[in-house]
Design an enzyme around this catalytic site. Structure first.
Site, PDB file in Angstrom:
ATOM      1  CG  HIS A 115      -4.357  -4.874 -14.824  1.00 17.66           C
ATOM      2  ND1 HIS A 115      -5.298  -5.844 -14.664  1.00 17.66           N
ATOM      3  CD2 HIS A 115      -4.142  -4.776 -16.136  1.00 17.66           C
ATOM      4  CE1 HIS A 115      -5.603  -6.329 -15.848  1.00 17.66           C
ATOM      5  NE2 HIS A 115      -4.932  -5.701 -16.762  1.00 17.66           N
ATOM      6  CD  GLU A 119      -5.832  -3.822  -0.287  1.00 18.96           C
ATOM      7  OE1 GLU A 119      -5.924  -3.091  -1.276  1.00 18.96           O
ATOM      8  OE2 GLU A 119      -5.021  -4.770  -0.234  1.00 18.96           O
ATOM      9  CG  ASP A 157      -8.779  -3.528  -3.623  1.00 23.74           C
ATOM     10  OD1 ASP A 157      -9.618  -3.864  -4.478  1.00 23.74           O
ATOM     11  OD2 ASP A 157      -7.572  -3.779  -3.738  1.00 23.74           O
ATOM     12  CB  CYS A 192      -0.503   3.542  -1.348  1.00 23.75           C
ATOM     13  SG  CYS A 192      -1.265   2.002  -0.862  1.00 23.75           S
TER      14      CYS A 192
HETATM   15  C1  PEP Z   1      -5.706  -0.126  -3.462  1.00 20.53           C
HETATM   16  O1  PEP Z   1      -6.495  -1.063  -3.396  1.00 20.53           O
HETATM   17  O2  PEP Z   1      -6.020   1.046  -3.229  1.00 20.53           O
HETATM   18  C2  PEP Z   1      -4.318  -0.363  -3.860  1.00 20.53           C
HETATM   19  C3  PEP Z   1      -3.412   0.579  -3.764  1.00 20.53           C
HETATM   20  O3  PEP Z   1      -4.007  -1.584  -4.341  1.00 20.53           O
HETATM   21  P1  PEP Z   1      -4.357  -2.096  -5.842  1.00 20.53           P
HETATM   22  O4  PEP Z   1      -4.909  -0.941  -6.611  1.00 20.53           O
HETATM   23  O5  PEP Z   1      -3.094  -2.613  -6.380  1.00 20.53           O
HETATM   24  O6  PEP Z   1      -5.373  -3.151  -5.552  1.00 20.53           O
HETATM   25 MG    MG Z   2      -5.758  -3.078  -3.416  1.00 15.60          MG
END
Ligand code: PEP
Ligand code: MG
Length: 589
Positions: free
Chosen positions: A194, A436, A460, A507
């Protein structure tokens, strides 16, 4: 002294270090000893307590005065904290617990502030509810001073500095003055943690996973952060600083040249349109500025909104936030992702039990299914906001078709409630999922029929496909986004969505990587969502690419068997797009 870590947000910085140590109180039940000197003990404890309150009050006044000029909103928060600190009812109760019930000072502070925090927490009114965070904030301040714990506050940075921390939480960065943060260096974290996502969102150079670096740096030590190579140089010799000053100037020049692409329409050389969208985590002014140069929001990480405060935002607050994002992008779609708490994203007031493997644990939808009160509050807020702009809803961590059915079931319950309450919402709000978890990627044939759209979360997907904790620096080399299996799986999903004519986007971080995007376009994916800092480089690449070339590049991947081979191959293909780049535009030094 040179330290190495994982560069997660590009850039170079030179400046003094600011060492950030967060304070987390751990209080147990404690009483003053029952002794003959009891009267003296309680008098001493009371005077210790009064002294701590005085220091806390001085700190708050200083912060309030400092913020008054820079950010009146934040100054108001500190003023409110002063009111809490001097509240007669609270003070009297603490004094009584120490003087009459023989509570140890820290335990009395903890007990009384917590009691008041809980009273507010249980109120129906959303605005009053939010005040419990302020009580806990003041409590922590007093306890920190009381216990003499070492801690520094990000809001205390008074000159532009490089922040050194063990880890940075979204609640920490709320207090951060971006102009003061030259760069971030943290001991833990990796490319998709994060803190990395936040740093890229704010365009602050960052290096994470620099194991034990805090032991080598003090406040004010001059440092160089090379977040292109992943190097942290502590107390550099003058010649090295001069060399880096020159590198920084060259980097800025290149960035400025690439940044010109931020506002171009993202159209391929042969005219094909590719959607370039933004990943956001709040509706702060900086994030909303992205509306000027993006085709929508491909991922609104709503949990960041929850994590920036200490309390759960109520339905109204969420509604206002989602509405603001939707209205800002207007006719362009904003994809709101439902809560993805868990993994490296914890949330204090949910009191989540510690898990051995949080990324494999009760995360995102799984947690929402346990806390349907929290889930439904968010779903109601999203539905209400869907009458503004073009809002879509996306569920994270879907592992099975039952997960999707269950999530839709709660959504349907909320729709029925709103119907009953005669509250309007968009009955056609698109509902999609994140792909994911590899299991759901392999179920794409069914997903495509059940979801209005999907977005691939490569962060993920890679973690679960490679069986590598995305945060663990010890195994970072096994976290291979360019592993052939990643491209194979994404190609499989892309083929099915293209055949069925359903929208599919990317994304995760690969969606902002121009080299990977080249290949994904060749697989038929036409929408990518990314951090603001990736928009210009991705658009620049798109303007040089045509569909035939993209297909050729993507086809070429199929015969490659390792991640380094793929990286090498994509790099060469990428460079060939710019072979004829005129020197004066992208001159690097
Ligand atoms: C991902 O897992 O690629 C994603 C966009 O979600 P996060 O990074 O918030 O887990
Ligand atoms: Mg994710």
């Amino acid at each position: 002294m040179v330290w190495q870590g994982i560069p997660v947000s590009r850039g170079i910085a030179l400046g003094p270090a600011f060492v950030y140590t967060a304070f987390t109180p751990v209080m147990g039940e404690r009483y003053l000893e029952n002794s003959v000197t009891l009267e003296k003990d309680t008098a001493e404890e009371l005077s210790r307590f009064n002294a701590a309150v005085r220091v806390a009050a001085d700190e708050l006044t200083a912060l309030q005065q400092k913020m008054a000029g820079e950010d009146p909103g934040k100054a108001g928060i500190f003023e409110a904290h002063e009111d809490i600190l001097t509240d007669v009812a609270i003070m009297d109760e603490i004094i009584a617990l120490i003087g009459e019930e023989r509570y140890a000072g820290e335990y009395a502070v903890e007990t009384v502030f917590e009691k008041f925090a809980k009273i507010f927490e249980e109120m129906d009114d959303d605005i009053m509810k939010e005040r419990c965070a302020d009580f806990r904030d003041v409590k922590n301040r007093v306890l920190r001073i009381f216990t003499g714990a070492e801690s520094s506050q990000l809001s205390e940075m008074s000159e532009p500095s490089v922040i050194f921390a063990h880890d940075l939480l979204p609640s920490d960065t709320a207090a951060l003055n971006r102009k003061m943060a030259l760069a971030i260096v943290a001991e833990i974290g990796g490319n998709t943690s994060h803190s990395a996502i936040l740093a890229r969102g704010y365009e602050i150079p960052a290096i994470l996973g620099v194991n034990r670096v805090l032991s080598a740096v003090k406040n004010g030590t001059p440092v160089i952060v090379d977040a292109l190579e992943g190097l942290v140089i502590i107390d550099p010799p003058a010649a090295e600083s001069a060399e880096y000053e020159a590198k920084l100037a060259a980097f800025k020049q290149t960035e400025a040249a690439v940044k010109k692409y931020r506002r171009v329409e993202s159209r391929m050389e042969d005219g094909g349109r590719v959607g370039v969208c933004l990943n956001i985590g709040s509706v702060s002014e900086e994030e909303l500025e992205g509306a000027a140069f993006t085709d929508g929001v491909g991922l609104f990480r709503s949990e960041f909104l929850f994590m920036s405060g200490k309390d759960l935002p109520g339905e109204n607050e969420q509604y206002q936030t989602y509405r603001k994002a939707a209205e800002t992008w207007g006719s362009r779609e904003v994809i709101l992702r439902s809560l993805d708490i868990g993994g490296d994203k914890t949330f204090e007031s949910l009191n989540l039990p510690a898990e051995d493997n949080p990324f494999l644990g009760c995360r995102a939808l799984r947690l929402c299914f346990q806390r349907t009160d929290v889930f439904k509050t968010q779903l109601r807020a999203a539905l209400r906001a869907s009458v503004h702009g073009r809002l879509a809803l996306m569920f994270p961590m879907v592992g099975s078709i039952e997960d999707l059915h269950k999530a839709k079931y709660y959504l349907e319950e909320c729709r029925e409630e709103l119907d009953y309450e005669k509250i309007p919402y968009n009955k056609n709000m698109p509902v999609g999922i994140m792909i994911e978890i590899p299991a759901i990627a392999l179920m794409a044939e069914l997903v495509v029929k059940e979801a209005d759209f999907a977005s691939i979360g490569t962060n993920d997907l890679c973690q679960y496909l490679m069986a590598v904790d995305r945060l663990n620096p010890n195994v970072a080399s096994y976290y291979q986004s360019y592993h052939p299996a990643m491209f194979k799986l994404i190609r499989y999903v892309a083929g099915i969505f293209e055949r069925e004519g359903k929208p599919l986007s990317i994304c995760g971080e690969m969606g902002g990587d121009p080299m990977a995007v080249m290949a994904f376009i060749g697989m038929g994916i036409k929408k990518f969502s990314m951090a603001a800092s990736n928009v210009a480089p991705v658009k620049r690449m798109i303007t040089r690419l045509c569909m035939n070339k993209a297909r050729e590049i993507s086809g070429g991947l199929e015969k490659l068997g390792t991640a380094p081979e793929i990286e090498d191959y994509l790099k060469k293909q990428f460079e060939s797009l710019f072979a004829e780049e005129t020197e004066h535009v992208f001159q690097t030094n």
